[in-house]
Design an enzyme around this catalytic site. Structure first.
Site, short mmCIF file in Angstrom:
data_model
loop_
_atom_site.label_atom_id
_atom_site.label_comp_id
_atom_site.label_asym_id
_atom_site.label_seq_id
_atom_site.Cartn_x
_atom_site.Cartn_y
_atom_site.Cartn_z
N GLY A 65 36.25 46.23 44.49
CA GLY A 65 34.87 46.63 44.91
C GLY A 65 34.47 45.68 45.89
O GLY A 65 35.23 44.78 46.32
N GLU A 108 47.58 41.19 42.76
CA GLU A 108 47.84 42.43 42.06
C GLU A 108 49.37 42.89 42.66
O GLU A 108 49.74 42.03 43.61
CB GLU A 108 47.08 43.73 42.40
N CYS A 141 39.68 48.14 52.82
CA CYS A 141 39.15 46.61 52.83
C CYS A 141 40.24 46.01 53.57
O CYS A 141 39.90 44.66 54.14
CB CYS A 141 39.19 46.27 51.39
N GLU A 181 39.30 41.96 43.20
CA GLU A 181 39.80 42.49 44.79
C GLU A 181 38.62 43.05 45.33
O GLU A 181 37.95 43.91 45.11
CB GLU A 181 40.88 43.84 44.47
N ASN A 183 36.78 54.01 47.72
CA ASN A 183 37.35 54.63 49.10
C ASN A 183 38.66 55.00 49.19
O ASN A 183 39.01 55.92 49.70
CB ASN A 183 37.29 53.17 49.85
O1 TXE Z 1 31.83 48.88 45.54
P1 TXE Z 1 30.93 48.32 44.23
P2 TXE Z 1 31.80 50.23 46.17
C1 TXE Z 1 33.59 46.90 48.95
C2 TXE Z 1 33.02 47.21 50.58
C3 TXE Z 1 31.97 48.35 50.12
C4 TXE Z 1 31.61 47.91 48.76
C5 TXE Z 1 30.62 48.74 47.90
O2 TXE Z 1 32.35 45.94 50.91
O3 TXE Z 1 30.86 48.20 50.89
O4 TXE Z 1 32.71 47.53 48.17
O5 TXE Z 1 31.76 49.70 47.65
C6 TXE Z 1 31.39 49.41 39.77
N1 TXE Z 1 29.55 45.81 36.34
N2 TXE Z 1 35.02 47.46 48.81
O6 TXE Z 1 30.39 50.71 45.87
O7 TXE Z 1 29.73 48.74 44.22
C7 TXE Z 1 31.23 50.48 40.39
O8 TXE Z 1 30.63 51.55 39.53
C8 TXE Z 1 30.91 46.50 36.34
C9 TXE Z 1 36.18 46.87 48.93
O9 TXE Z 1 32.81 51.06 45.69
O10 TXE Z 1 31.38 47.00 44.20
C10 TXE Z 1 32.71 51.02 41.06
O11 TXE Z 1 33.41 51.68 39.89
N3 TXE Z 1 31.16 47.31 37.29
C11 TXE Z 1 36.93 47.17 48.07
C12 TXE Z 1 33.18 49.41 41.29
O12 TXE Z 1 32.32 48.56 40.51
C13 TXE Z 1 30.44 47.61 38.40
C14 TXE Z 1 37.15 48.72 48.11
C15 TXE Z 1 33.13 49.22 42.62
O13 TXE Z 1 31.52 49.25 43.11
C16 TXE Z 1 29.34 46.97 38.56
C17 TXE Z 1 36.01 49.46 48.06
C18 TXE Z 1 28.58 46.14 37.46
N4 TXE Z 1 27.75 45.41 37.48
C19 TXE Z 1 34.73 48.88 48.19
N5 TXE Z 1 28.43 47.33 39.67
C20 TXE Z 1 38.50 46.67 48.30
N6 TXE Z 1 38.64 45.37 48.45
O14 TXE Z 1 39.44 47.49 48.10
C21 TXE Z 1 29.40 48.47 40.32
N7 TXE Z 1 30.31 48.38 39.46
#
Ligand code: TXE
Length: 480
Positions: A226, A461, A282, A248, A150
């Site tokens: 994520g 963080e 988020c 986070e 994002n």
């Molecule tokens: O997150 P993902 P995404 C949340 C929000 C959004 C959701 C999906 O709910 O709908 O996350 O966003 C890596 N082992 N936020 O797709 O899927 C993946 O490749 C290791 C809140 O971005 O969780 C990416 O680099 N890594 C958040 C990262 O994790 C893995 C901001 C995030 O992916 C993995 C953004 C695994 N098994 C999204 N699976 C905030 N709090 O700021 C995925 N990844």
């Protein structure tokens, strides 16, 4: 078609198996570049490089590490327009937003930790006249940094900057949905003369390259941002390996509006906190709680302003909302609109895919949605949608507002609008969120602890919190 490359041991290289994935331009709905589909071998090469670089980087005088990071920040500043356009194309966000928020904040992240590290001290404790205790804080080793789609460069640098400043070497993986600015950043690392192996960027899918980073035995600390569901998977792998872990994750943040608020400020900021970055932050206030006496006028004005937001081509400087990140995410958002209807919600505006003309006709655009009439316990009010969708609910008393605010599994941020500061402090003390804004939103001081509680995260963080996360504390007690 641009082929994005990994950055390992100071050099750009394709994935070892030669496999790439399509990288989409969300505003057009078309593939515009290829991203490495890296695997275990690429991660292993990156960890080897990071291990080899660690001894010299970790003992480099802090002043020299600081200067190197400040040189990187200067290069990010220099390439502001190029990085902002790249970020806009990769994410679908308005280029103006990338130019004003994402990229300047990426440079600020690097600069902040480059200078903070110069003042990072530890402590000593004198035990009566019997002993002196001193604490050392040394870099943990190789850190794994995994960041989301994002705010790609903003959240990527928010992790790697403190790690590098603290003397760690890094293996980082940006989201496979938004790899471009991290790739451009690796070119800046080469230009800046960052020593090889200090920072390594491995592009690829979460379940493959990401998982390989989490499970690599020579990576001592994991910093992840994520989704909560993914955070659980990360913890399941990292916890039994006793790695330091910073998570986070998602939020379902309350935006609490009392009748005595500064109406115009609350209104204009609430439009921002609801729909900035297409609601894909988020920290967005996706549940708006309004004191009953103000509810009708607030809803009427809020809907009017939501309707007035320009949804358009992200490169158009008039655009307020660009495209959401992917077709899958657009469909997830639209499915929540259908769910809200099933849960007896009333969609006052928006919630539909819109088709633009011209180059963006195949893009993933969703009209900002405002929903009322839902119960606070329904799924629409409990689950993170992460799109341009807010619900608005009335409350009668301060206690009810606090109850509604705390009624989800998340606890990331909360916003409070009132001119009665006693009320503000009372409510702030009772909301279960790691971050509380009073009469503002997303007003950031990088020294403050950043993060959530409950299912929004583990650890914090920012500021000293980040530098402490990437270092190991040791207490030495000397008998006098
Ligand atoms: O997150 P993902 P995404 C949340 C929000 C959004 C959701 C999906 O709910 O709908 O996350 O966003 C890596 N082992 N936020 O797709 O899927 C993946 O490749 C290791 C809140 O971005 O969780 C990416 O680099 N890594 C958040 C990262 O994790 C893995 C901001 C995030 O992916 C993995 C953004 C695994 N098994 C999204 N699976 C905030 N709090 O700021 C995925 N990844």
């Amino acid at each position: 078609m641009v082929k994005i490359l990994n950055y390992i041991n100071g050099a750009l290289a394709g994935p070892s198996q030669g496999q790439y994935m399509d990288n989409f331009n969300p505003a057009e709905g078309k593939v515009y570049s290829l991203v490495p589909d890296s695997g275990i071998e690429d991660v292993a090469n990156a960890v080897t490089a990071a291990m080899e670089a660690f001894p010299s980087w970790s003992v480099l005088p802090v002043e020299k590490r600081s200067r190197m990071l400040q040189r990187l920040a200067d290069l990010v500043d220099r390439d502001l327009d190029k990085l902002a356009l790249a970020e806009s194309i990769d994410t679908g966000k308005p280029v103006l937003l990338a130019r004003r928020m994402d990229i300047p904040r990426a440079a600020a992240n690097i600069r902040f930790f480059a200078t903070a590290m110069l003042h990072f001290s530890s402590e000593a404790h004198i035990t009566d006249s019997a002993a002196i205790n001193y604490t050392t804080r040394t870099p943990v080793g190789v850190a794994g940094c995994i960041s989301p789609w994002n705010l790609p460069l903003y959240l990527f640098t928010w992790k790697i900057a403190p790690a590098l400043a603290a003397g760690c070497t890094v293996v980082a993986k940006p989201s496979e949905l938004t790899p471009m600015t991290a790739f451009l950043f690796s070119e800046l690392c080469i230009e800046a003369g960052l020593p090889q192996g200090v920072l390594n960027i491995v592009h690829g899918a979460g379940a493959k390259a990401g998982q390989a980073i989490i499970e690599h035995p020579d990576i001592s600390a994991i910093s992840f941002t994520g989704g909560t569901a993914t955070g659980k998977k990360v913890a399941l792998t990292a916890a039994p390996m006793f790695k330091k872990l910073s998570l986070e994750m998602g939020g379902k943040n309350p935006n609490i509006i009392f009748a005595d608020c500064d109406f115009e400020k609350a209104m204009s900021t609430s439009i921002q906190s609801s729909f900035t970055n297409q609601g894909e932050i988020c920290l967005c206030g996706s549940r708006i709680l309004v004191e009953k006496s103000l509810f009708e006028p607030f809803v009427e004005e809020f809907v009017k302003r939501a309707k007035a937001l320009k949804i358009g081509d992200p490169v158009d400087e008039e655009t307020a909302l660009g495209a959401v990140i992917s077709a899958a995410h657009m469909n997830k958002i639209l499915s929540y609109i259908e769910l809200a209807k099933q849960e007896k919600g009333k969609i006052l505006t928006g919630g539909k895919r819109i088709t633009l003309s011209g180059r963006c006709k195949g893009g993933y655009f969703v009209e900002p949605a405002v929903i009322v009439g839902l119960d606070h316990q329904c799924r629409t009010n409990q689950e993170e949608i992460f799109g341009p969708v807010v619900t608005i609910m009335p409350f009668e008393t301060e206690e009810e507002a606090i109850h509604l605010a705390n009624s989800t599994a998340y606890g990331l941020s909360a916003t409070i609008w009132t001119e009665n500061l006693k009320c503000a402090h009372r409510v702030a003390s009772k909301v279960k969120s790691g971050i509380v804004w009073v009469n503002c939103w997303l007003f950031r001081d990088l020294r403050t602890p950043f993060g959530g509680m409950k299912q929004s995260g583990i650890g914090r963080e920012g500021g000293w919190e980040a530098l402490k996360f990437f270092t190991e504390a040791k207490n030495v007690c000397v008998k006098l």
